[in-house]
Scaffold this motif. Structure first.
Motif, PDB file in Angstrom:
ATOM      1  N   ASN A 366       0.829  -1.212   0.000  1.00  0.00           N
ATOM      2  CA  ASN A 366       0.000   0.000   0.000  1.00  0.00           C
ATOM      3  C   ASN A 366       0.862   1.260   0.000  1.00  0.00           C
ATOM      4  O   ASN A 366       0.600   2.205  -0.743  1.00  0.00           O
ATOM      5  N   LYS A 369       2.148   1.731  -3.350  1.00  0.00           N
ATOM      6  CA  LYS A 369       1.074   2.025  -4.317  1.00  0.00           C
ATOM      7  C   LYS A 369       0.600   3.472  -4.206  1.00  0.00           C
ATOM      8  O   LYS A 369       0.298   4.119  -5.200  1.00  0.00           O
ATOM      9  N   TYR A 370       0.496   3.931  -2.965  1.00  0.00           N
ATOM     10  CA  TYR A 370      -0.114   5.253  -2.771  1.00  0.00           C
ATOM     11  C   TYR A 370       0.917   6.356  -2.502  1.00  0.00           C
ATOM     12  O   TYR A 370       0.592   7.374  -1.915  1.00  0.00           O
ATOM     13  N   ASP A 394       4.974   6.310   4.946  1.00  0.00           N
ATOM     14  CA  ASP A 394       5.229   6.792   3.578  1.00  0.00           C
ATOM     15  C   ASP A 394       4.948   8.282   3.477  1.00  0.00           C
ATOM     16  O   ASP A 394       4.347   8.872   4.384  1.00  0.00           O
ATOM     17  N   ILE A 399      -4.563   9.636   3.802  1.00  0.00           N
ATOM     18  CA  ILE A 399      -5.976   9.206   3.877  1.00  0.00           C
ATOM     19  C   ILE A 399      -6.730  10.264   4.669  1.00  0.00           C
ATOM     20  O   ILE A 399      -6.325  10.608   5.789  1.00  0.00           O
ATOM     21  N   VAL A 407     -10.921   2.214   6.131  1.00  0.00           N
ATOM     22  CA  VAL A 407     -10.026   1.520   5.198  1.00  0.00           C
ATOM     23  C   VAL A 407      -9.853   0.036   5.538  1.00  0.00           C
ATOM     24  O   VAL A 407      -9.418  -0.748   4.696  1.00  0.00           O
ATOM     25  N   TYR A 412     -13.355  -1.619   0.790  1.00  0.00           N
ATOM     26  CA  TYR A 412     -13.388  -0.156   0.915  1.00  0.00           C
ATOM     27  C   TYR A 412     -12.125   0.449   0.308  1.00  0.00           C
ATOM     28  O   TYR A 412     -11.006   0.074   0.646  1.00  0.00           O
ATOM     29  N   ARG A 413     -12.330   1.374  -0.596  1.00  0.00           N
ATOM     30  CA  ARG A 413     -11.195   2.089  -1.194  1.00  0.00           C
ATOM     31  C   ARG A 413     -11.499   3.570  -1.151  1.00  0.00           C
ATOM     32  O   ARG A 413     -12.614   3.982  -1.453  1.00  0.00           O
ATOM     33  N   VAL A 414     -10.500   4.370  -0.764  1.00  0.00           N
ATOM     34  CA  VAL A 414     -10.746   5.807  -0.649  1.00  0.00           C
ATOM     35  C   VAL A 414     -11.024   6.369  -2.042  1.00  0.00           C
ATOM     36  O   VAL A 414     -12.031   7.016  -2.279  1.00  0.00           O
ATOM     37  N   SER A 419      -7.283   3.272  -6.865  1.00  0.00           N
ATOM     38  CA  SER A 419      -6.905   2.032  -6.216  1.00  0.00           C
ATOM     39  C   SER A 419      -6.944   0.863  -7.201  1.00  0.00           C
ATOM     40  O   SER A 419      -6.070   0.010  -7.226  1.00  0.00           O
ATOM     41  N   GLY A 424      -5.601  -2.760  -6.690  1.00  0.00           N
ATOM     42  CA  GLY A 424      -6.182  -3.125  -5.385  1.00  0.00           C
ATOM     43  C   GLY A 424      -7.692  -3.297  -5.447  1.00  0.00           C
ATOM     44  O   GLY A 424      -8.369  -2.604  -6.205  1.00  0.00           O
ATOM     45  N   GLY A 426      -9.374  -3.448  -2.393  1.00  0.00           N
ATOM     46  CA  GLY A 426      -9.868  -2.984  -1.078  1.00  0.00           C
ATOM     47  C   GLY A 426      -9.967  -4.110  -0.058  1.00  0.00           C
ATOM     48  O   GLY A 426     -10.691  -4.009   0.924  1.00  0.00           O
ATOM     49  N   GLY A 428      -6.925  -5.855   1.082  1.00  0.00           N
ATOM     50  CA  GLY A 428      -5.639  -6.038   1.763  1.00  0.00           C
ATOM     51  C   GLY A 428      -5.700  -5.721   3.250  1.00  0.00           C
ATOM     52  O   GLY A 428      -5.330  -6.557   4.085  1.00  0.00           O
ATOM     53  N   LEU A 429      -6.205  -4.524   3.594  1.00  0.00           N
ATOM     54  CA  LEU A 429      -6.185  -4.122   5.007  1.00  0.00           C
ATOM     55  C   LEU A 429      -7.132  -4.959   5.866  1.00  0.00           C
ATOM     56  O   LEU A 429      -6.858  -5.174   7.047  1.00  0.00           O
TER      57      LEU A 429
END
Ligand code: ADP
Length: 472
Positions: A366, A369-370, A394, A399, A407, A412-414, A419, A424, A426, A428-429
């Motif tokens: 993540n 990625k972000y 990072d 967020i 998240v 759920y993806r912001v 994403s 992704g 949504g 992973g977390l």
């Protein structure tokens, strides 16, 4: 054998207890009454005996038996007080015997056996009598006295009373049965309504609830508890349907992309480079679909409790150190800075090493990625008194505060588009959080949009494993 309903069983129990109580009460009353009435009769007989004793004392000490017989005859025959009286002297000679007792003789009694006045019931000439028997020692003689009274009224009154009891008992029993049944039906009526509503609830109308009872008793508690349980089941059911819908939706995208790509490639003949390009697209979408399916499977296994984690003491430093090289390569490809600070002292946690790697990989993935280039990702390990904290930091997009708690929810993806672009779905977390919970740990997030994000994975420390000495 079919079991009786609770209402029926309650009624039967109530009736059994009622019948027992009625029996004890009836029999008790009958015995008390009998005791009192006989006491009265016996008191009368005792006073008769006392009169007789005074009469005997009043006689001349040396009076002959015939004189006594004469006195008795005059006194008791005329006064009728001796209608059921007989007296005999110790040697068995009659002093007095009423005409009735001559007609219906009583068996003689051995005077030595009569120490105290004894009372008994007898039937003479088909009539009931109560008799007292007593031995008196007076003026050197022993007199055995037996005196009775007709007992018909007492016996009749008692049998009348018993008859009333026996007559009213079944009536009372019937009234109690009807009352008990009515009461139990009334008390259990809400149960029927609960059963009917509960029967009508299926997967399609899980939002129905049992009628709210305001009885303030166990039944209200039962219906409230069932309603709370329905709330939980409904929420879980909705989560599952939502999960299935989201999962199908997510899977449809890569699969339809694969299909479109293949259809386009086949529409006309192309040169090798174009085919290779199409196949690369197909491969990358298939990889995305495969990783999504793997994530879905992991969550499904977690939900069903079938995901077995093999816990053993694991050195966090060693595990993390083994991961940094490959992430350094990712950083190079993405033109990002990557640094690590794993400390020197070893911290051990009770963990499943594969699962532990997975959480850290999800957090690092993540972060990469972000975080747009130029930017930095940092992996560090902090040791507190009783826990170790893996920190993934990072300098990425961050967020927004209101999204931070969401998240960890599934799918759920912001920023959905961004994403997805990053590969992704949504999930992973939510997988990371499940793993952390299985390790009795937590994941916390701290972030500021535009500045960066910090994820902290806290795990309880455990003792270092005892190393077996190497054989020489
Ligand atoms: P995904 O596979 O979409 O990344 P995750 O469950 O791992 O799913 O994350 C959920 C969402 O949380 C992501 O879609 C992203 O919007 C946000 N997110 C997670 N990690 C970061 C991060 N380091 N920086 C910014 N946003 C993040």
């Amino acid at each position: 054998m079919t079991k009786l309903s609770i209402g029926m069983r309650l009624t039967l129990w109530y009736l059994a207890i009622f019948a027992g109580a009625q029996l004890i009460f009836g029999a008790g009353m009958w015995f008390v009454l009998r005791h009192h009435v006989y006491d009265l009769v016996d008191d009368g007989l005792e006073s008769q005996v006392e009169d007789l004793e005074s009469f005997l004392r009043a006689q001349d000490k040396d009076a002959s038996l015939s004189k006594l017989q004469e006195e008795f005859g005059e006194t008791f025959v005329l006064e009728h007080s001796g209608d059921y009286l007989q007296v005999y002297a110790g040697n068995g000679e009659w002093v007095y015997r009423s005409a009735f007792l001559q007609e219906h003789p009583l068996p003689p009694v051995e005077p030595n056996l009569v120490r105290r006045a004894s009372f008994d019931d007898r039937r003479l000439g088909k009539r009931p009598f109560r008799f007292v028997t007593l031995a008196l020692h007076l003026n050197g003689r022993t007199y055995t006295i037996q005196s009775g009274v007709p007992n018909k009224d007492v016996v009749e009154a008692l049998s009348q009373f018993r008859l009333y009891l026996l007559m009213f008992a079944p009536l009372l029993f019937l009234i109690a049965a009807a009352g008990g049944y009515w009461l139990s039906r009334r008390a259990l009526a809400p149960v029927d309504s609960i059963v009917q509503t509960a029967r009508a609830i299926t997967g399609t109308n899980l939002d129905s609830r049992l009628k709210k009872l305001e009885t303030g008793d166990e039944l209200q508690r039962l219906s409230d508890t069932l309603n709370e349980m329905l709330d939980r089941i409904e929420r879980a059911f909705l989560r599952i349907t939502q999960f299935t819908a989201d999962a199908s939706h997510e899977l449809r995208t890569p699969i339809s992309l694969v299909r479109t790509e293949a259809e386009l490639a086949l529409r006309r003949s192309r040169d090798e480079a174009e085919y290779q390009e199409s196949l690369r697209h197909i491969l990358s979408e298939s990889e995305r679909a495969t990783s999504l399916i793997e994530e879905l499977l992991a969550l499904a296994r977690a939900d069903s409790g079938r995901e077995m984690l093999h816990m053993r003491p694991v050195s966090l430093q060693a595990t993390l150190r083994g991961m940094v090289d490959s992430w350094r390569q990712v950083a190079t490809i993405r033109t990002l800075q990557f640094s690590d600070s794993l400390g020197v002292s070893e911290s051990f946690v009770l963990a499943d090493e594969t699962a532990l790697r997975r959480v850290v990989n999800i957090l690092l993935d993540n972060a990469f990625k972000y975080t747009p280039s130029p930017g930095t990702v940092k992996l560090s390990l902090e040791q507190k008194t009783d826990k170790a904290v893996v920190v993934v930091e990072d300098t990425g997009i961050g967020i927004p505060a209101e999204e931070q708690s969401k998240v960890f929810e599934r799918f759920y993806r912001v920023d959905k588009a961004r994403s997805r672009e990053m590969g992704g779905a949504g999930l992973g977390l939510s997988i990371a959080q499940w793993i952390a919970q299985q390790h009795r740990g937590i994941i916390a997030v701290e972030s500021e949009p535009g500045k960066g994000t910090i994820f902290r994975l806290e795990l309880p420390l455990t003792a270092a494993p005892v190393r077996k000495p190497m054989l020489a």
